[in-house]
Design a protein around this motif. Structure first.
Motif, PDB file in Angstrom:
ATOM      1  N   ALA A  77       0.794  -1.001  -0.179  1.00  0.00           N
ATOM      2  CA  ALA A  77      -0.206   0.064   0.151  1.00  0.00           C
ATOM      3  C   ALA A  77       0.865   1.339   0.132  1.00  0.00           C
ATOM      4  O   ALA A  77       1.964   1.427   0.746  1.00  0.00           O
ATOM      5  N   PRO A  78       0.493   2.288  -0.812  1.00  0.00           N
ATOM      6  CA  PRO A  78       1.312   3.480  -1.013  1.00  0.00           C
ATOM      7  C   PRO A  78       1.132   4.143   0.521  1.00  0.00           C
ATOM      8  O   PRO A  78       0.103   4.246   0.972  1.00  0.00           O
ATOM      9  N   ALA A  79       2.137   4.974   0.803  1.00  0.00           N
ATOM     10  CA  ALA A  79       2.214   5.802   2.038  1.00  0.00           C
ATOM     11  C   ALA A  79       1.213   7.152   1.326  1.00  0.00           C
ATOM     12  O   ALA A  79       1.190   7.475   0.319  1.00  0.00           O
ATOM     13  N   PRO A  80       0.652   7.708   2.600  1.00  0.00           N
ATOM     14  CA  PRO A  80      -0.239   9.090   2.064  1.00  0.00           C
ATOM     15  C   PRO A  80       0.376   9.902   1.007  1.00  0.00           C
ATOM     16  O   PRO A  80      -0.420  10.466   0.375  1.00  0.00           O
ATOM     17  N   GLU A  81       1.689  10.208   1.404  1.00  0.00           N
ATOM     18  CA  GLU A  81       2.469  11.250   0.434  1.00  0.00           C
ATOM     19  C   GLU A  81       2.725  10.673  -1.057  1.00  0.00           C
ATOM     20  O   GLU A  81       3.018  11.291  -1.629  1.00  0.00           O
ATOM     21  N   GLN A  82       2.582   9.274  -1.032  1.00  0.00           N
ATOM     22  CA  GLN A  82       2.560   8.792  -2.175  1.00  0.00           C
ATOM     23  C   GLN A  82       1.384   8.120  -2.829  1.00  0.00           C
ATOM     24  O   GLN A  82       1.278   6.830  -3.470  1.00  0.00           O
ATOM     25  N   GLU A  83       0.243   8.782  -2.725  1.00  0.00           N
ATOM     26  CA  GLU A  83      -0.995   8.329  -3.386  1.00  0.00           C
ATOM     27  C   GLU A  83      -0.851   8.157  -4.733  1.00  0.00           C
ATOM     28  O   GLU A  83      -0.380   8.813  -5.195  1.00  0.00           O
ATOM     29  N   VAL A  84      -1.614   7.290  -5.070  1.00  0.00           N
ATOM     30  CA  VAL A  84      -1.755   6.406  -6.292  1.00  0.00           C
ATOM     31  C   VAL A  84      -2.592   7.754  -7.345  1.00  0.00           C
ATOM     32  O   VAL A  84      -3.377   8.314  -6.727  1.00  0.00           O
ATOM     33  N   MET A  85      -1.701   8.007  -8.473  1.00  0.00           N
ATOM     34  CA  MET A  85      -2.223   8.936  -9.298  1.00  0.00           C
ATOM     35  C   MET A  85      -3.687   8.265  -9.970  1.00  0.00           C
ATOM     36  O   MET A  85      -3.483   7.227 -10.318  1.00  0.00           O
ATOM     37  N   ARG A  86      -4.523   9.129 -10.186  1.00  0.00           N
ATOM     38  CA  ARG A  86      -5.631   8.650 -10.881  1.00  0.00           C
ATOM     39  C   ARG A  86      -5.847   9.669 -12.232  1.00  0.00           C
ATOM     40  O   ARG A  86      -5.041  10.654 -12.201  1.00  0.00           O
ATOM     41  N   TYR A  87      -6.503   9.465 -13.092  1.00  0.00           N
ATOM     42  CA  TYR A  87      -6.674  10.284 -14.267  1.00  0.00           C
ATOM     43  C   TYR A  87      -8.225  10.679 -14.571  1.00  0.00           C
ATOM     44  O   TYR A  87      -9.197  10.017 -13.996  1.00  0.00           O
ATOM     45  N   PHE A  88      -8.211  12.115 -14.869  1.00  0.00           N
ATOM     46  CA  PHE A  88      -9.751  12.771 -15.093  1.00  0.00           C
ATOM     47  C   PHE A  88      -9.443  13.444 -16.220  1.00  0.00           C
ATOM     48  O   PHE A  88      -8.603  13.724 -16.870  1.00  0.00           O
TER      49      PHE A  88
ATOM     50  N   LYS B 187      -9.997  18.456 -21.205  1.00  0.00           N
ATOM     51  CA  LYS B 187      -8.612  18.479 -20.810  1.00  0.00           C
ATOM     52  C   LYS B 187      -8.346  17.300 -19.778  1.00  0.00           C
ATOM     53  O   LYS B 187      -9.331  17.153 -19.049  1.00  0.00           O
ATOM     54  N   PHE B 188      -7.288  16.821 -19.905  1.00  0.00           N
ATOM     55  CA  PHE B 188      -7.076  15.540 -19.135  1.00  0.00           C
ATOM     56  C   PHE B 188      -6.164  15.922 -18.367  1.00  0.00           C
ATOM     57  O   PHE B 188      -5.036  16.693 -18.426  1.00  0.00           O
ATOM     58  N   VAL B 189      -6.186  15.209 -16.975  1.00  0.00           N
ATOM     59  CA  VAL B 189      -5.357  15.541 -15.884  1.00  0.00           C
ATOM     60  C   VAL B 189      -4.928  14.361 -15.052  1.00  0.00           C
ATOM     61  O   VAL B 189      -5.975  13.422 -14.820  1.00  0.00           O
ATOM     62  N   ALA B 190      -3.728  14.448 -14.520  1.00  0.00           N
ATOM     63  CA  ALA B 190      -3.298  13.112 -13.547  1.00  0.00           C
ATOM     64  C   ALA B 190      -3.184  13.947 -12.432  1.00  0.00           C
ATOM     65  O   ALA B 190      -2.696  14.792 -12.191  1.00  0.00           O
ATOM     66  N   SER B 191      -3.928  13.045 -11.316  1.00  0.00           N
ATOM     67  CA  SER B 191      -3.848  13.911  -9.890  1.00  0.00           C
ATOM     68  C   SER B 191      -4.238  12.685  -9.032  1.00  0.00           C
ATOM     69  O   SER B 191      -4.793  11.670  -9.306  1.00  0.00           O
ATOM     70  N   THR B 192      -3.953  13.177  -7.705  1.00  0.00           N
ATOM     71  CA  THR B 192      -4.737  12.253  -6.549  1.00  0.00           C
ATOM     72  C   THR B 192      -5.949  12.592  -6.482  1.00  0.00           C
ATOM     73  O   THR B 192      -6.424  13.632  -6.768  1.00  0.00           O
ATOM     74  N   TYR B 193      -6.703  11.861  -5.431  1.00  0.00           N
ATOM     75  CA  TYR B 193      -8.098  11.959  -5.243  1.00  0.00           C
ATOM     76  C   TYR B 193      -8.088  13.291  -4.337  1.00  0.00           C
ATOM     77  O   TYR B 193      -8.915  14.244  -4.620  1.00  0.00           O
ATOM     78  N   ALA B 194      -7.069  13.480  -3.731  1.00  0.00           N
ATOM     79  CA  ALA B 194      -7.196  14.556  -2.682  1.00  0.00           C
ATOM     80  C   ALA B 194      -7.100  15.962  -3.410  1.00  0.00           C
ATOM     81  O   ALA B 194      -7.723  16.815  -3.137  1.00  0.00           O
TER      82      ALA B 194
END
Length: 81
Positions: free
Chosen positions: A8-19, A30-37
């Motif tokens: 499991a990734p550490a909170p500071e290494q949260e998995v990137m998602r695509y939006f 427009k497409f963005v790679a971001s964490t949920y937060a």
């Protein structure tokens, strides 16, 4: 399990998602790679008429069911809620 916790990734290494964000006036995306937060921080700070964002679901990756509800208050004047 110990293996799952290690993977499991550490909170500071949260998995990137695509939006994808859609411009209301033009329909352009427009497409963005971001964490949920970070996505939520930007989405919550946007004007209500600029909140046209979608998570891109990737083949073979786990996802959650989303329910997108469009509700016209004027068409439902006699309904509470």
């Amino acid at each position: 399990s110990r293996a799952a916790a290690a993977a499991a990734p550490a909170p500071e290494q949260e998995v990137m998602r695509y939006f994808s964000f859609e411009e209301h006036a033009t329909g352009r995306r427009k497409f963005v790679a971001s964490t949920y937060a970070e996505f939520w921080r930007r989405y919550a700070g946007a004007a209500w008429d600029e909140r046209h964002g979608y998570e891109l679901l990737r083949e073979g990756r786990p996802c959650h069911l989303y329910f997108d509800l469009e509700y016209a208050a004027a068409a439902n004047a006699g309904v509470d809620g």
